[in-house]
Design a protein around this motif. Structure first.
Motif, PDB file in Angstrom:
ATOM      1  N   MET A 187       5.974   0.006  -5.721  1.00 29.83           N
ATOM      2  CA  MET A 187       4.950   0.643  -6.549  1.00 29.83           C
ATOM      3  C   MET A 187       5.367   2.058  -6.950  1.00 29.83           C
ATOM      4  SD  MET A 187       0.899   1.308  -5.745  1.00 29.83           S
ATOM      5  CE  MET A 187       1.232   2.592  -4.515  1.00 29.83           C
ATOM      6  N   TYR A 188       5.949   2.806  -6.019  1.00 30.55           N
ATOM      7  CA  TYR A 188       6.358   4.177  -6.331  1.00 30.55           C
ATOM      8  C   TYR A 188       7.696   4.230  -7.071  1.00 30.55           C
ATOM      9  CZ  TYR A 188       2.578   5.595  -3.250  1.00 30.55           C
ATOM     10  OH  TYR A 188       1.337   5.773  -2.692  1.00 30.55           O
ATOM     11  N   SER A 189       8.493   3.182  -6.940  1.00 33.61           N
ATOM     12  CA  SER A 189       9.802   3.168  -7.595  1.00 33.61           C
ATOM     13  C   SER A 189       9.719   2.670  -9.025  1.00 33.61           C
ATOM     14  CB  SER A 189      10.775   2.277  -6.808  1.00 33.61           C
ATOM     15  OG  SER A 189      10.960   2.750  -5.502  1.00 33.61           O
ATOM     16  N   LYS A 190       8.911   1.621  -9.254  1.00 31.18           N
ATOM     17  CA  LYS A 190       8.764   1.000 -10.568  1.00 31.18           C
ATOM     18  C   LYS A 190       7.283   0.760 -10.839  1.00 31.18           C
ATOM     19  CE  LYS A 190      13.086   0.310 -11.965  1.00 31.18           C
ATOM     20  NZ  LYS A 190      13.600   0.696 -13.312  1.00 31.18           N
ATOM     21  N   PRO A 191       6.493   1.808 -11.027  1.00 31.89           N
ATOM     22  CA  PRO A 191       5.041   1.633 -11.122  1.00 31.89           C
ATOM     23  C   PRO A 191       4.589   0.787 -12.301  1.00 31.89           C
ATOM     24  CG  PRO A 191       5.696   3.872 -11.706  1.00 31.89           C
ATOM     25  CD  PRO A 191       6.905   3.211 -11.130  1.00 31.89           C
ATOM     26  N   GLU A 192       5.440   0.601 -13.287  1.00 35.19           N
ATOM     27  CA  GLU A 192       5.068  -0.178 -14.462  1.00 35.19           C
ATOM     28  C   GLU A 192       5.407  -1.657 -14.322  1.00 35.19           C
ATOM     29  OE1 GLU A 192       9.329   0.578 -14.654  1.00 35.19           O
ATOM     30  OE2 GLU A 192       7.618   1.903 -14.234  1.00 35.19           O
ATOM     31  N   LEU A 193       6.107  -2.042 -13.256  1.00 34.82           N
ATOM     32  CA  LEU A 193       6.598  -3.417 -13.138  1.00 34.82           C
ATOM     33  C   LEU A 193       5.493  -4.398 -12.760  1.00 34.82           C
ATOM     34  CD1 LEU A 193       9.184  -5.064 -13.424  1.00 34.82           C
ATOM     35  CD2 LEU A 193       9.635  -4.642 -10.990  1.00 34.82           C
ATOM     36  N   PHE A 194       4.536  -3.947 -11.951  1.00 40.42           N
ATOM     37  CA  PHE A 194       3.421  -4.788 -11.523  1.00 40.42           C
ATOM     38  C   PHE A 194       2.114  -4.062 -11.806  1.00 40.42           C
ATOM     39  CE2 PHE A 194       7.065  -5.846  -8.888  1.00 40.42           C
ATOM     40  CZ  PHE A 194       7.084  -7.229  -8.945  1.00 40.42           C
ATOM     41  N   GLN A 195       1.058  -4.848 -11.939  1.00 42.07           N
ATOM     42  CA  GLN A 195      -0.257  -4.274 -12.186  1.00 42.07           C
ATOM     43  C   GLN A 195      -1.147  -4.298 -10.943  1.00 42.07           C
ATOM     44  OE1 GLN A 195       1.343  -6.391 -14.633  1.00 42.07           O
ATOM     45  NE2 GLN A 195       1.928  -4.350 -15.334  1.00 42.07           N
ATOM     46  N   GLY A 196      -0.776  -5.093  -9.949  1.00 41.94           N
ATOM     47  CA  GLY A 196      -1.535  -5.161  -8.712  1.00 41.94           C
ATOM     48  C   GLY A 196      -0.603  -5.222  -7.518  1.00 41.94           C
ATOM     49  N   TYR A 197      -1.034  -4.641  -6.390  1.00 39.34           N
ATOM     50  CA  TYR A 197      -0.223  -4.589  -5.179  1.00 39.34           C
ATOM     51  C   TYR A 197      -1.098  -4.884  -3.960  1.00 39.34           C
ATOM     52  CZ  TYR A 197       3.014  -2.013  -8.205  1.00 39.34           C
ATOM     53  OH  TYR A 197       3.848  -1.638  -9.233  1.00 39.34           O
ATOM     54  N   ILE A 198      -0.578  -5.732  -3.063  1.00 37.63           N
ATOM     55  CA  ILE A 198      -1.251  -6.018  -1.795  1.00 37.63           C
ATOM     56  C   ILE A 198      -0.279  -5.690  -0.678  1.00 37.63           C
ATOM     57  CG2 ILE A 198      -2.389  -7.757  -0.366  1.00 37.63           C
ATOM     58  CD1 ILE A 198      -2.846  -9.369  -2.978  1.00 37.63           C
ATOM     59  N   ALA A 199      -0.609  -4.687   0.116  1.00 36.59           N
ATOM     60  CA  ALA A 199       0.244  -4.281   1.242  1.00 36.59           C
ATOM     61  C   ALA A 199      -0.530  -4.550   2.524  1.00 36.59           C
ATOM     62  CB  ALA A 199       0.635  -2.811   1.127  1.00 36.59           C
ATOM     63  N   ALA A 200      -0.293  -5.720   3.122  1.00 37.11           N
ATOM     64  CA  ALA A 200      -0.954  -6.083   4.370  1.00 37.11           C
ATOM     65  C   ALA A 200      -0.180  -5.507   5.533  1.00 37.11           C
ATOM     66  CB  ALA A 200      -1.060  -7.607   4.490  1.00 37.11           C
ATOM     67  N   THR A 201      -0.850  -4.759   6.378  1.00 37.72           N
ATOM     68  CA  THR A 201      -0.253  -4.114   7.553  1.00 37.72           C
ATOM     69  C   THR A 201       1.164  -3.584   7.266  1.00 37.72           C
ATOM     70  OG1 THR A 201       0.272  -4.381   9.900  1.00 37.72           O
ATOM     71  CG2 THR A 201       0.503  -6.369   8.524  1.00 37.72           C
ATOM     72  N   PRO A 202       1.303  -2.685   6.275  1.00 40.64           N
ATOM     73  CA  PRO A 202       2.639  -2.201   5.901  1.00 40.64           C
ATOM     74  C   PRO A 202       3.283  -1.390   7.029  1.00 40.64           C
ATOM     75  CG  PRO A 202       0.944  -0.874   4.852  1.00 40.64           C
ATOM     76  CD  PRO A 202       0.238  -2.042   5.489  1.00 40.64           C
ATOM     77  N   ALA A 203       4.588  -1.562   7.184  1.00 42.95           N
ATOM     78  CA  ALA A 203       5.333  -0.894   8.257  1.00 42.95           C
ATOM     79  C   ALA A 203       5.668   0.535   7.849  1.00 42.95           C
ATOM     80  CB  ALA A 203       6.589  -1.688   8.595  1.00 42.95           C
ATOM     81  N   VAL A 204       4.647   1.349   7.695  1.00 45.37           N
ATOM     82  CA  VAL A 204       4.820   2.729   7.242  1.00 45.37           C
ATOM     83  C   VAL A 204       5.637   3.537   8.242  1.00 45.37           C
ATOM     84  CG1 VAL A 204       3.596   4.856   6.639  1.00 45.37           C
ATOM     85  CG2 VAL A 204       2.680   2.640   5.910  1.00 45.37           C
ATOM     86  N   VAL A 205       5.573   3.177   9.519  1.00 41.77           N
ATOM     87  CA  VAL A 205       6.238   3.978  10.558  1.00 41.77           C
ATOM     88  C   VAL A 205       7.758   3.894  10.499  1.00 41.77           C
ATOM     89  CG1 VAL A 205       4.288   3.867  12.133  1.00 41.77           C
ATOM     90  CG2 VAL A 205       6.043   2.074  12.209  1.00 41.77           C
ATOM     91  N   VAL A 206       8.300   2.929   9.764  1.00 45.48           N
ATOM     92  CA  VAL A 206       9.767   2.796   9.682  1.00 45.48           C
ATOM     93  C   VAL A 206      10.383   4.095   9.150  1.00 45.48           C
ATOM     94  CG1 VAL A 206      11.622   1.663   8.385  1.00 45.48           C
ATOM     95  CG2 VAL A 206       9.833   0.288   9.460  1.00 45.48           C
ATOM     96  N   GLY A 207      11.448   4.535   9.791  1.00 43.46           N
ATOM     97  CA  GLY A 207      12.116   5.759   9.352  1.00 43.46           C
ATOM     98  C   GLY A 207      11.282   7.004   9.546  1.00 43.46           C
ATOM     99  N   ASN A 208      10.454   7.016  10.616  1.00 37.87           N
ATOM    100  CA  ASN A 208       9.597   8.177  10.899  1.00 37.87           C
ATOM    101  C   ASN A 208       8.720   8.534   9.699  1.00 37.87           C
ATOM    102  OD1 ASN A 208      10.580   8.624  13.578  1.00 37.87           O
ATOM    103  ND2 ASN A 208      12.421   9.541  12.683  1.00 37.87           N
ATOM    104  N   ASP A 209       7.982   7.543   9.237  1.00 35.22           N
ATOM    105  CA  ASP A 209       7.074   7.724   8.091  1.00 35.22           C
ATOM    106  C   ASP A 209       7.837   8.116   6.819  1.00 35.22           C
ATOM    107  OD1 ASP A 209       4.984   7.120   9.768  1.00 35.22           O
ATOM    108  OD2 ASP A 209       4.017   9.083   9.655  1.00 35.22           O
ATOM    109  N   TRP A 210       8.992   7.527   6.629  1.00 34.95           N
ATOM    110  CA  TRP A 210       9.812   7.819   5.446  1.00 34.95           C
ATOM    111  C   TRP A 210       8.991   7.638   4.174  1.00 34.95           C
ATOM    112  CZ3 TRP A 210      11.032   4.965   1.144  1.00 34.95           C
ATOM    113  CH2 TRP A 210      12.073   5.443   0.340  1.00 34.95           C
ATOM    114  N   LEU A 211       8.122   6.648   4.152  1.00 39.64           N
ATOM    115  CA  LEU A 211       7.357   6.358   2.938  1.00 39.64           C
ATOM    116  C   LEU A 211       6.477   7.530   2.523  1.00 39.64           C
ATOM    117  CD1 LEU A 211       6.598   4.086   0.845  1.00 39.64           C
ATOM    118  CD2 LEU A 211       4.586   3.700   2.276  1.00 39.64           C
TER     119      LEU A 211
END
Length: 301
Positions: A187-211
């Motif tokens: 979504m942040y890399s190609k925001p125009e590619l999709f119109q809807g996003y579903i992030a179920a239990t996203p692994a945000v902690v990977v890379g010390n909250d790299w996201l």
């Protein structure tokens, strides 16, 4: 030019079998036939793509709406879901019920998976679903989300839109855990590619909250974020893992992107895997709401 590796469209089969006669022994048809037929998922196809330059060999699990073969003029929005070997059937399980309730349009769904037998899905998915290397596997086994997103954009989406009657104006991307992390990264890399996003239990902690750092760079860029985003966490997931998701939720809610329609939900009493089916049910309904035949309470039943 991307060609379908399998010239035939093959039905998805939940149980695969084969029989082989070796030597001069003659086996009768009655003896060689399976006792019970395999269960086949109707209105579905497997499409195998050629191995790409990075050596990745993708298989697409394609689910078609009930009307697809009958209404030959109709075009359908598409949902792409990561970890197709697991999550394709989760979307199939909820598709018919949501269409029956008229809270979503009929849509095509595509599970992103790998070709081959007896595969190590855990190792394969680490390679491409994480945007940053993380411990245990080495940099060569994780952190290639940019490559995977490019493959989706330049190979997989064009293939699906060439082979099927697709409404290319509305695409959805979904995923769970590392797939949820990849969904947010996309979504942040190609925001125009999709119109809807579903992030179920996203692994945000990977890379010390790299996201979170990546999200901050996006916010400072001033780029528009026009989409519908649904994010979930399980109420009984580990506190450390949920903490990353909560930090992300707080960050997004504070941004107030004018064109982002955002919803966050904690799935009560569920752990990491058990919460995913409800996440997809609610998330699919949310992202497809602009195209839904009806909203709100039903007239009947």
């Amino acid at each position: 030019m991307l060609l379908d590796f399998n010239p035939m469209k093959i039905p998805l089969v939940a149980v695969l079998f084969a029989s082989m006669a070796v030597g001069p022994t003659i086996v009768s048809a009655a003896q060689s036939a399976p006792a019970h037929p395999p269960h086949t998922i109707s209105n579905s196809e497997l499409r195998v793509l050629p191995r790409n330059a990075a050596g990745r060999h993708y298989q697409l699990h394609v689910g078609l709406p009930a009307s697809y073969r009958k209404d030959t003029e109709k075009r359908y929005p598409v949902m792409y879901v990561t970890d197709g070997y697991w999550d394709f059937e989760k979307i199939r399980a909820i598709h018919g019920a949501l269409v029956y309730d008229k809270v979503v349009p009929e849509f095509i769904w595509v599970g992103l998976g790998y070709a081959g037998e007896d595969l190590d899905y855990g190792n394969l998915r680490r390679w491409e679903l994480s945007p940053v290397p993380f411990g245990g596997g080495g940099s060569d086994e994780s952190g290639h989300a940019a490559d995977f997103l490019k493959t989706i954009e330049t190979e997989i989406i064009p293939f699906i839109e060439r082979e099927y009657r697709v409404d290319s104006s509305y695409r959805v991307l979904g995923g769970a855990s590392l797939g949820g992390l990849f969904t947010l990264y996309a979504m942040y890399s190609k925001p125009e590619l999709f119109q809807g996003y579903i992030a179920a239990t996203p692994a945000v902690v990977v890379g010390n909250d790299w996201l979170l750092n990546y999200e901050e760079k996006f916010a400072k860029s001033g780029k528009a974020l026009k989409a519908r985003l649904y994010v979930t966490a399980g109420g009984n997931e580990s506190p450390g893992f949920v903490g990353g998701i909560l930090r992300y939720n707080q960050r997004v809610a504070s941004r107030k992107h004018p064109d982002l329609v955002y919803r966050f939900r904690i799935i009560d009493d569920e752990r990491h895997s058990g919460m995913q089916l409800e996440s997809y049910t609610r998330g699919v309904r949310f992202v497809f709401e602009p195209l839904a035949p009806e909203t709100g309470p039903a007239n009947a039943p």
